[in-house]
Design a protein around this motif. Structure first.
Motif, PDB file in Angstrom:
ATOM      1  N   ARG A 166       0.867  -1.238  -0.121  1.00 17.82           N
ATOM      2  CA  ARG A 166      -0.035   0.328  -0.101  1.00 17.82           C
ATOM      3  C   ARG A 166       0.982   1.274  -0.103  1.00 17.82           C
ATOM      4  N   ILE A 167       0.898   2.094  -1.093  1.00 13.11           N
ATOM      5  CA  ILE A 167       1.895   2.942  -1.183  1.00 13.11           C
ATOM      6  C   ILE A 167       0.964   4.498  -1.252  1.00 13.11           C
ATOM      7  N   LEU A 168       1.596   5.349  -0.684  1.00 14.13           N
ATOM      8  CA  LEU A 168       0.958   6.717  -0.590  1.00 14.13           C
ATOM      9  C   LEU A 168       1.999   7.637  -1.418  1.00 14.13           C
ATOM     10  N   LEU A 169       1.817   8.226  -2.380  1.00 14.82           N
ATOM     11  CA  LEU A 169       2.439   8.923  -3.440  1.00 14.82           C
ATOM     12  C   LEU A 169       2.123  10.422  -3.004  1.00 14.82           C
ATOM     13  N   VAL A 170       3.238  11.136  -2.683  1.00 18.02           N
ATOM     14  CA  VAL A 170       2.787  12.539  -2.470  1.00 18.02           C
ATOM     15  C   VAL A 170       3.892  13.359  -3.512  1.00 18.02           C
ATOM     16  N   ASP A 171       3.281  14.293  -4.224  1.00 16.81           N
ATOM     17  CA  ASP A 171       4.176  15.264  -5.115  1.00 16.81           C
ATOM     18  C   ASP A 171       3.209  16.227  -5.855  1.00 16.81           C
ATOM     19  N   ASP A 172       3.919  17.426  -5.782  1.00 15.68           N
ATOM     20  CA  ASP A 172       2.892  18.544  -6.227  1.00 15.68           C
ATOM     21  C   ASP A 172       3.018  18.728  -7.694  1.00 15.68           C
ATOM     22  N   SER A 173       3.829  17.697  -8.575  1.00 20.36           N
ATOM     23  CA  SER A 173       3.985  17.548 -10.093  1.00 20.36           C
ATOM     24  C   SER A 173       2.684  16.474 -10.353  1.00 20.36           C
ATOM     25  N   GLU A 174       1.814  16.855 -10.885  1.00 17.48           N
ATOM     26  CA  GLU A 174       0.652  15.953 -11.358  1.00 17.48           C
ATOM     27  C   GLU A 174       1.164  15.039 -12.251  1.00 17.48           C
ATOM     28  N   ASP A 175       2.176  15.555 -13.303  1.00 17.03           N
ATOM     29  CA  ASP A 175       2.726  14.701 -14.453  1.00 17.03           C
ATOM     30  C   ASP A 175       3.258  13.653 -13.796  1.00 17.03           C
ATOM     31  N   ALA A 176       4.408  13.827 -12.896  1.00 18.19           N
ATOM     32  CA  ALA A 176       5.356  12.911 -12.116  1.00 18.19           C
ATOM     33  C   ALA A 176       4.590  11.957 -11.199  1.00 18.19           C
ATOM     34  N   THR A 177       3.415  12.482 -10.756  1.00 13.98           N
ATOM     35  CA  THR A 177       2.742  11.491  -9.735  1.00 13.98           C
ATOM     36  C   THR A 177       1.856  10.542 -10.550  1.00 13.98           C
ATOM     37  N   GLU A 178       1.161  11.057 -11.566  1.00 15.28           N
ATOM     38  CA  GLU A 178       0.543  10.152 -12.228  1.00 15.28           C
ATOM     39  C   GLU A 178       1.167   9.010 -12.902  1.00 15.28           C
ATOM     40  N   ALA A 179       2.346   9.579 -13.500  1.00 14.85           N
ATOM     41  CA  ALA A 179       3.011   8.556 -14.316  1.00 14.85           C
ATOM     42  C   ALA A 179       3.641   7.504 -13.183  1.00 14.85           C
ATOM     43  N   LEU A 180       4.216   7.900 -12.159  1.00 12.69           N
ATOM     44  CA  LEU A 180       4.804   7.164 -11.151  1.00 12.69           C
ATOM     45  C   LEU A 180       3.635   6.006 -10.543  1.00 12.69           C
ATOM     46  N   ALA A 181       2.537   6.631 -10.404  1.00 13.45           N
ATOM     47  CA  ALA A 181       1.265   5.867  -9.604  1.00 13.45           C
ATOM     48  C   ALA A 181       1.095   4.894 -10.581  1.00 13.45           C
ATOM     49  N   LEU A 182       1.011   5.337 -11.984  1.00 13.84           N
ATOM     50  CA  LEU A 182       0.652   4.152 -12.887  1.00 13.84           C
ATOM     51  C   LEU A 182       1.715   3.021 -13.143  1.00 13.84           C
ATOM     52  N   LEU A 183       2.789   3.402 -13.052  1.00 18.69           N
ATOM     53  CA  LEU A 183       3.785   2.294 -12.996  1.00 18.69           C
ATOM     54  C   LEU A 183       3.914   1.363 -12.027  1.00 18.69           C
ATOM     55  N   LEU A 184       3.613   1.884 -10.643  1.00 16.77           N
ATOM     56  CA  LEU A 184       3.628   1.147  -9.592  1.00 16.77           C
ATOM     57  C   LEU A 184       2.285   0.325  -9.495  1.00 16.77           C
ATOM     58  N   ALA A 185       1.208   0.819 -10.139  1.00 13.02           N
ATOM     59  CA  ALA A 185      -0.135   0.302  -9.883  1.00 13.02           C
ATOM     60  C   ALA A 185       0.071  -0.960 -10.994  1.00 13.02           C
ATOM     61  N   LEU A 186       0.721  -0.752 -12.012  1.00 13.76           N
ATOM     62  CA  LEU A 186       1.047  -1.902 -13.052  1.00 13.76           C
ATOM     63  C   LEU A 186       1.865  -3.013 -12.524  1.00 13.76           C
ATOM     64  N   ASP A 187       2.477  -2.734 -11.488  1.00 14.23           N
ATOM     65  CA  ASP A 187       3.237  -3.762 -10.759  1.00 14.23           C
ATOM     66  C   ASP A 187       2.436  -4.523  -9.567  1.00 14.23           C
ATOM     67  N   GLY A 188       1.145  -4.129  -9.415  1.00 21.09           N
ATOM     68  CA  GLY A 188       0.467  -4.688  -8.531  1.00 21.09           C
ATOM     69  C   GLY A 188       0.210  -4.081  -7.028  1.00 21.09           C
ATOM     70  N   HIS A 189       0.572  -2.761  -7.053  1.00 17.80           N
ATOM     71  CA  HIS A 189       0.666  -1.940  -5.770  1.00 17.80           C
ATOM     72  C   HIS A 189      -0.734  -1.265  -5.781  1.00 17.80           C
ATOM     73  N   GLU A 190      -1.145  -1.174  -4.572  1.00 17.56           N
ATOM     74  CA  GLU A 190      -2.147  -0.125  -4.427  1.00 17.56           C
ATOM     75  C   GLU A 190      -1.777   1.301  -4.037  1.00 17.56           C
ATOM     76  N   VAL A 191      -2.099   2.221  -4.741  1.00 18.04           N
ATOM     77  CA  VAL A 191      -1.295   3.491  -4.862  1.00 18.04           C
ATOM     78  C   VAL A 191      -2.424   4.486  -4.648  1.00 18.04           C
ATOM     79  N   LYS A 192      -2.153   5.427  -3.506  1.00  8.73           N
ATOM     80  CA  LYS A 192      -2.992   6.581  -3.464  1.00  8.73           C
ATOM     81  C   LYS A 192      -2.187   7.821  -3.800  1.00  8.73           C
ATOM     82  N   ARG A 193      -2.808   8.803  -4.452  1.00 10.01           N
ATOM     83  CA  ARG A 193      -1.749  10.152  -4.494  1.00 10.01           C
ATOM     84  C   ARG A 193      -2.405  11.137  -3.965  1.00 10.01           C
ATOM     85  N   ALA A 194      -1.580  11.987  -3.734  1.00 13.85           N
ATOM     86  CA  ALA A 194      -1.798  13.317  -3.119  1.00 13.85           C
ATOM     87  C   ALA A 194      -0.905  14.569  -3.466  1.00 13.85           C
TER      88      ALA A 194
END
Length: 582
Positions: A469-497
């Motif tokens: 279960r991963i909480l990803l916190v970054d003010d850059s929306e592009d960076a957050t979305e891309a990294l969240a997608l990559l982690l989700a594709l590896d099977g992680h549960e990701v929440k963004r802020a």
């Protein structure tokens, strides 16, 4: 008082009978006092290390004593209001309060002595020179000796009598010697002043250079940070796209091209930051036992695609036995891959490259002997070579020949400075030789890191990570979305802020195993968010990992700021796996 102003001073005083220099030889000379003169000479020699003012004052005090005078002084030539004059720069005796007095040359006994270029004796000079008219008590005699100089005398050394004391030829000899000493003292003073001025200029230049280097390093660090920002989402998005396009070879091929260029940009940015950190001793190495074969394998893997693309031949010769080294495996991989990368880059298509590793068999090292043995890594190529005039500067930042720029397909001349720093951080040495342009290059790295140890071969690299279960916190929306997608594709549960307050709201209903937090966020910084998460009951066992665009040399800064570790943007899959598995 001074007579006709139209006559030169020397002629005027001669006609007036005031110039009585011939009397010096006619008078009975006293016997030389060698003991006093020798003592005075030693005192003057010791005074040479003092200031110019103190030195000149010591000279006039000596002249006053040895000549039995009532006053003594030194007149030096200078320009006042554009006209030459004499300044009494040092005075002793009854005229001591007249120090710094400025006298016109044509109203000065010193001017006459300098004009005649010899020692001169004046009788009652106050009657013939306005500059002495008000001197009290009156001056009965004045003996003046020019101070030698080139191309003209520097001024004069003089003694005055205010009573019945008369000067003789022995006094003239003493004063002449002291005038010569005065010239030496002034020459030393000028040389010292010139040296001090040059030292100040050199220090000023060094300071300016230091400020320029500091500004350059700050610019490089800022540039690296700014480049890492957009690179992070691009890199993550490309890796995610490659997973999504697994069934489309054409798309994968296009993405592979983009990915290779992004990796090249990442290497350039890393070299920039490593070079800046290395210059200030901030590029650290963390030593641990490792197998040299694994390190070499990883380094070859970093360049193998380019070798194949350029149809080059890479010959590798390793010891037949496993070699254990005590080194920073990641940094040593960087050293070998940088050297190999240069060989690939600066060799023409179809060229040949050889990597040879020579090392003693660790199993032959006595059990309790921890003395390091040398490993020698040699990389040869038959590429463009290095011009002889550039060889002494190959390890300088941004140093590249024009031929290298033309053939090497880019690069900033940063790899070799980083290699040199890392090799020296391992207490080793690196050298480069070449017979010249077109004659190929040989790089030799010698490292005292071979140890007796039992280290098993590492398993093949895998990006598979247990779901978290991963909480990803970054003010850059592009960076957050891309990294969240990559982690989700590896099977992680990701929440963004996208900021600290939003992250605090998320954890009210979500308990993360790991929180990846950007340090530099507006409003609430990553450090402040980490501190507040530590106080939250939901996050007692959460691992906090800092995300930073600045390549810090160790994780001490992140740990001090409340984090368990750090990742440099954009994080590689291997780095993410390490951070999530700990």
């Amino acid at each position: 008082m001074s007579g006709s102003s139209t006559l030169p001073p020397a002629i005027r005083v001669q006609r007036a009978g005031a110039l009585v220099t011939a009397a010096l030889d006619a008078r009975s000379a006293r016997a030389p006092d060698y003991a006093a003169e020798n003592e005075a000479l030693h005192a003057l020699a010791e005074a040479l290390s003092t200031s110019d003012t103190a030195m000149l004052q010591k000279l006039v005090n000596t002249a006053l004593a040895l000549c039995g005078a009532g006053s003594a002084g030194i007149s030096l030539r200078e320009y006042t209001a554009g006209r030459p004059a004499y300044r009494w720069v040092a005075v002793a005796g009854r005229c001591a309060d007249l120090v710094d007095r400025v006298i016109p040359i044509d109203d000065s006994p010193a001017g006459v002595a300098v004009e005649l270029d010899s020692a001169q004796l004046f009788s009652f000079p106050h009657r013939h020179f306005d500059c002495l008219a008000n001197v009290a008590p009156q001056v009965n005699e004045e003996l003046v000796v020019p101070i030698p100089g080139n191309p003209e005398p520097l001024g004069a050394l003089w003694v005055m009598s205010h009573d019945d004391h008369r000067f003789d030829s022995e006094h003239c000899l003493i004063l002449t010697s002291l005038a010569t000493f005065t010239r030496a003292a002034l020459t030393i003073g000028e040389a010292k002043a010139d040296a001090e001025a040059r030292a100040r200029e050199a220090e000023k230049a060094r300071h300016a250079l230091s400020k320029a280097e500091e500004a350059k390093d700050n610019f490089i660090a800022t540039l690296g940070h700014e480049l890492r920002g957009p690179l992070a989402p691009i890199d993550s998005a490309l890796q995610a796209a490659q997973k999504l396009a697994a069934e489309s070879p054409a798309v994968l091929s296009a993405l592979a091209v983009a990915n290779r260029q992004v990796q090249q940009l990442k290497r350039i940015v890393s070299d920039l930051l490593d070079a800046a950190r290395g210059r200030h001793g901030k590029l650290s190495v963390r030593l641990a036992p490792a197998l040299l074969g694994d390190i070499v394998k990883d380094a070859i893997g970093a360049v193998s695609h380019e070798v194949e693309r350029r149809h080059q031949q890479l010959h590798v010769y390793l010891p037949v036995f496993p070699v254990t080294v005590f080194a920073d495996a990641a940094r040593l991989t960087q050293v070998i891959s940088n050297v190999l990368g240069n060989a690939v880059k600066y060799s023409l298509p179809g060229g040949e490259i050889t990597l040879q590793v020579d090392a003693p068999d660790p199993s032959a090292i006595p059990e309790h002997d921890l003395t390091p043995r040398d490993v020698v890594i040699i990389v040869r190529d038959n590429g463009i070579g290095v011009p002889r005039d550039l060889l002494p500067r190959v390890f300088d930042l941004f140093s590249q020949s024009q031929c290298a720029r033309d053939v090497g397909e880019g690069g900033l001349g940063l790899g070799l400075p980083v290699v040199k720093y890392l090799v020296e951080a391992h207490q080793g040495e690196v050298s480069i030789s070449s017979e010249g342009e077109g004659q190929g290059t040989e790089v030799v790295v010698r490292l005292p890191i071979v140890r007796r140890s039992t280290v098993e071969h590492s398993a093949a690299t895998s990006h598979g990570i247990p779901p978290a279960r991963i909480l990803l916190v970054d003010d850059s929306e592009d960076a957050t979305e891309a990294l969240a997608l990559l982690l989700a594709l590896d099977g992680h549960e990701v929440k963004r802020a996208y900021g600290g307050q939003e992250a605090l709201a998320v954890i009210e209903s979500f308990t993360p195993d790991v929180a990846l937090i950007d340090i530099n966020m507006p409003g609430m910084t990553g450090h402040e968010l980490a501190r507040r998460l530590r106080q939250h009951e939901q996050c007692v066992s959460t691992r906090l990992v800092a995300l930073t665009g600045y390549a810090v040399s160790t994780d001490a800064r992140a740990v001090d700021g409340g984090f368990d570790g750090y990742l440099v943007k954009p994080p590689s899959l291997e780095a993410l796996a390490d951070a999530l598995q700990r």
